[in-house]
Design a protein around this motif. Sequence first.
Motif, PDB file in Angstrom:
ATOM      1  N   ILE A   2       0.840  -1.196   0.000  1.00  0.00           N
ATOM      2  CA  ILE A   2       0.000   0.000   0.000  1.00  0.00           C
ATOM      3  C   ILE A   2       0.882   1.256   0.000  1.00  0.00           C
ATOM      4  CG2 ILE A   2      -1.667   1.332   1.336  1.00  0.00           C
ATOM      5  CD1 ILE A   2      -2.898  -1.262   2.262  1.00  0.00           C
ATOM      6  N   GLY A   3       1.952   1.211   0.794  1.00  0.00           N
ATOM      7  CA  GLY A   3       2.859   2.346   0.839  1.00  0.00           C
ATOM      8  C   GLY A   3       3.512   2.611  -0.502  1.00  0.00           C
ATOM      9  N   LEU A   4       3.911   1.544  -1.216  1.00  0.00           N
ATOM     10  CA  LEU A   4       4.517   1.699  -2.537  1.00  0.00           C
ATOM     11  C   LEU A   4       3.508   2.269  -3.526  1.00  0.00           C
ATOM     12  CD1 LEU A   4       6.936   1.287  -4.393  1.00  0.00           C
ATOM     13  CD2 LEU A   4       6.157  -1.061  -4.791  1.00  0.00           C
ATOM     14  N   ALA A   5       2.265   1.818  -3.417  1.00  0.00           N
ATOM     15  CA  ALA A   5       1.214   2.353  -4.287  1.00  0.00           C
ATOM     16  C   ALA A   5       1.034   3.844  -4.047  1.00  0.00           C
ATOM     17  CB  ALA A   5      -0.098   1.614  -4.041  1.00  0.00           C
ATOM     18  N   GLY A   6       1.154   4.256  -2.794  1.00  0.00           N
ATOM     19  CA  GLY A   6       1.044   5.679  -2.484  1.00  0.00           C
ATOM     20  C   GLY A   6       2.170   6.491  -3.096  1.00  0.00           C
ATOM     21  N   ASP A 357      12.346   1.775   0.725  1.00  0.00           N
ATOM     22  CA  ASP A 357      13.355   0.721   0.731  1.00  0.00           C
ATOM     23  C   ASP A 357      13.219  -0.174  -0.491  1.00  0.00           C
ATOM     24  OD1 ASP A 357      14.538   1.595   3.029  1.00  0.00           O
ATOM     25  OD2 ASP A 357      13.381   0.287   4.355  1.00  0.00           O
ATOM     26  N   LEU A 358      11.973  -0.438  -0.901  1.00  0.00           N
ATOM     27  CA  LEU A 358      11.750  -1.254  -2.094  1.00  0.00           C
ATOM     28  C   LEU A 358      12.244  -0.527  -3.346  1.00  0.00           C
ATOM     29  CD1 LEU A 358       8.148  -2.607  -1.355  1.00  0.00           C
ATOM     30  CD2 LEU A 358      10.310  -3.852  -1.159  1.00  0.00           C
ATOM     31  N   VAL A 359      11.924   0.762  -3.414  1.00  0.00           N
ATOM     32  CA  VAL A 359      12.375   1.566  -4.556  1.00  0.00           C
ATOM     33  C   VAL A 359      13.901   1.629  -4.579  1.00  0.00           C
ATOM     34  CG1 VAL A 359      12.307   3.857  -5.615  1.00  0.00           C
ATOM     35  CG2 VAL A 359      10.263   2.930  -4.482  1.00  0.00           C
ATOM     36  N   ARG A 360      14.473   1.840  -3.402  1.00  0.00           N
ATOM     37  CA  ARG A 360      15.922   1.960  -3.298  1.00  0.00           C
ATOM     38  C   ARG A 360      16.622   0.688  -3.761  1.00  0.00           C
ATOM     39  NH1 ARG A 360      19.729   0.752   0.555  1.00  0.00           N
ATOM     40  NH2 ARG A 360      21.459   2.226   0.790  1.00  0.00           N
ATOM     41  N   GLN A 361      16.140  -0.460  -3.295  1.00  0.00           N
ATOM     42  CA  GLN A 361      16.752  -1.729  -3.682  1.00  0.00           C
ATOM     43  C   GLN A 361      16.631  -1.960  -5.181  1.00  0.00           C
ATOM     44  OE1 GLN A 361      14.914  -4.742  -1.251  1.00  0.00           O
ATOM     45  NE2 GLN A 361      15.526  -3.741   0.668  1.00  0.00           N
ATOM     46  N   GLY A 362      15.473  -1.602  -5.751  1.00  0.00           N
ATOM     47  CA  GLY A 362      15.285  -1.782  -7.186  1.00  0.00           C
ATOM     48  C   GLY A 362      16.210  -0.906  -8.002  1.00  0.00           C
ATOM     49  N   VAL A 363      16.338   0.353  -7.595  1.00  0.00           N
ATOM     50  CA  VAL A 363      17.192   1.288  -8.335  1.00  0.00           C
ATOM     51  C   VAL A 363      18.658   0.901  -8.216  1.00  0.00           C
ATOM     52  CG1 VAL A 363      18.016   3.669  -8.428  1.00  0.00           C
ATOM     53  CG2 VAL A 363      15.571   3.200  -8.176  1.00  0.00           C
ATOM     54  N   LEU A 364      19.094   0.607  -6.997  1.00  0.00           N
ATOM     55  CA  LEU A 364      20.508   0.296  -6.782  1.00  0.00           C
ATOM     56  C   LEU A 364      20.912  -1.030  -7.408  1.00  0.00           C
ATOM     57  CD1 LEU A 364      20.960   1.451  -3.071  1.00  0.00           C
ATOM     58  CD2 LEU A 364      21.546   2.684  -5.161  1.00  0.00           C
ATOM     59  N   ILE A 377      20.492   6.177 -14.563  1.00  0.00           N
ATOM     60  CA  ILE A 377      19.088   5.848 -14.806  1.00  0.00           C
ATOM     61  C   ILE A 377      18.188   6.534 -13.791  1.00  0.00           C
ATOM     62  CG2 ILE A 377      17.408   3.959 -14.767  1.00  0.00           C
ATOM     63  CD1 ILE A 377      19.553   2.167 -15.992  1.00  0.00           C
ATOM     64  N   ALA A 378      18.588   6.517 -12.524  1.00  0.00           N
ATOM     65  CA  ALA A 378      17.770   7.137 -11.483  1.00  0.00           C
ATOM     66  C   ALA A 378      17.582   8.630 -11.758  1.00  0.00           C
ATOM     67  CB  ALA A 378      18.415   6.928 -10.113  1.00  0.00           C
TER      68      ALA A 378
END
Length: 481
Positions: A2-6, A357-364, A377-378
């Motif tokens: 839900i937080g990621l969707a936000g 944290d999810l976004v960070r892990q995906g980007v890194l 890319i970021a």
Amino acid sequence: MIGLAGVLLALGLLIFLAYRGISVLLLAPAMALLAAIFAGAPLLGLYTQVFMTSAGGFVISFFPLFLLGAIFGRLMDDSGAARAIAQGLVARLGGGQAILAVVLACAILTYGGVSLFVVAFAIYPIAASLFREADIPKRLIPATIALGAFTFTMTALPGTPAIQNAIPMPFFGTTPFAAPGLGILAALVMFGAGQWWLMRRAASARARGEGYGDHADHAPASSPDMRERAAGEGFDLAEIEPMPAPAQPPFLLAVLPVVVVILANLIFSSFVIPAWDTAFLAEPRFGGVGLSSVLGVWSIILALSAAILVLVATNWGRLASVKTSLDAGANASVLPIFNTASLVGFGAVIAALPAFDLVRQGVLGIGGENPLVSLAIAVNVLAGITGSASGGMSIALSTLGDTYVQMGAAAGIAPEALHRITAIATGGLDSLPHNGAVVTLLAICGLTHRQSYGDLAMVAVVFPLLALVVAILAASFLGAF
């Protein structure tokens, strides 16, 4: 989830509503709090302690650069120096080199620190006259101006006082001349490919018998819609529209302040300031920092100040009112910095949410062990999302800057390379159709996206992305040079 969707919803609404002309000053905090609601985080705490603290920190760090840059641009316009440079290049290159003359005129002005909006207003009438005389399609004017003003001088050339080159300095402890070889290499790719494309398109049009076209050329003036669009990019067109054309200075005198900016920047950052006794910076009242944290900003402040003094001294009689020009430039600096600072605050709030944290892990994770790929890319994607080169960079560095410094150190990548790749990466997706500068440039030229955006996209999106790839490869194999 839900937080990621936000977070994704907040980003999506930020893009959509900014494109609709709603002020980023309102949008950034509202969208940040929307993401916080989805995360169940304390709203007032995030607003006052995270959003405002980060936005205020950006203003504290960079307001002098916005202020001096806006004043310098206004004085270059009001003194007639901007037009003198453009017309001087035209006279030297000849009407047969209309495209090259316009590109170089825009490049010289923006490399000297003149706002791209001031450049567009000043250069368009000259470009229209040149293109009509050479019978080159008018639809190529926006791409020609964009190549000189939106690309290599904004992000790649070492020493440029553009904010895109200044923002990385405190994060990486670098100067405006970080990795000059990488910057020049990328600039050559952008300029060479862009010039080739425009010449090719002009030749193709000529072969088809297509000329300038039946256009009633107009003097550039901003409509309410243009002002609204430009505000989304962070510029108040009411403050930068040119006054009636003054008597112009000679070409060499007009170029002098631009030369002062670049040379003074180099001298202050490489020789003068490093020779000072700056041990006092370690004291708590001065922030407990080292010289590397402030060297780049100090050198640009001094360089722009010196250029402004030279400009006023050599054009005193040509300036209708120095006070009016100074006031207008100072006023024009406020909206850009607060818009960008609001985007920094937005990024800080997003970074403080658990979903980040999810976004960070995906980007890194992008690019494997090479952080330059992930960083590029970021920055580029965020610049595209926000429609702002400085805004996208600010969000990326405020959320992941320290991490990239650590990753770069672990991978043996010099901070100078991180700086230059970051700056180059701000160009590309930032010039998507919703970008305020793109919308305003097309309006200044009296053209539509359908007529001109295809060529503009090639020189301001495709070729900067190509230059970014070349720079990353060079930095990965050769390091910073």
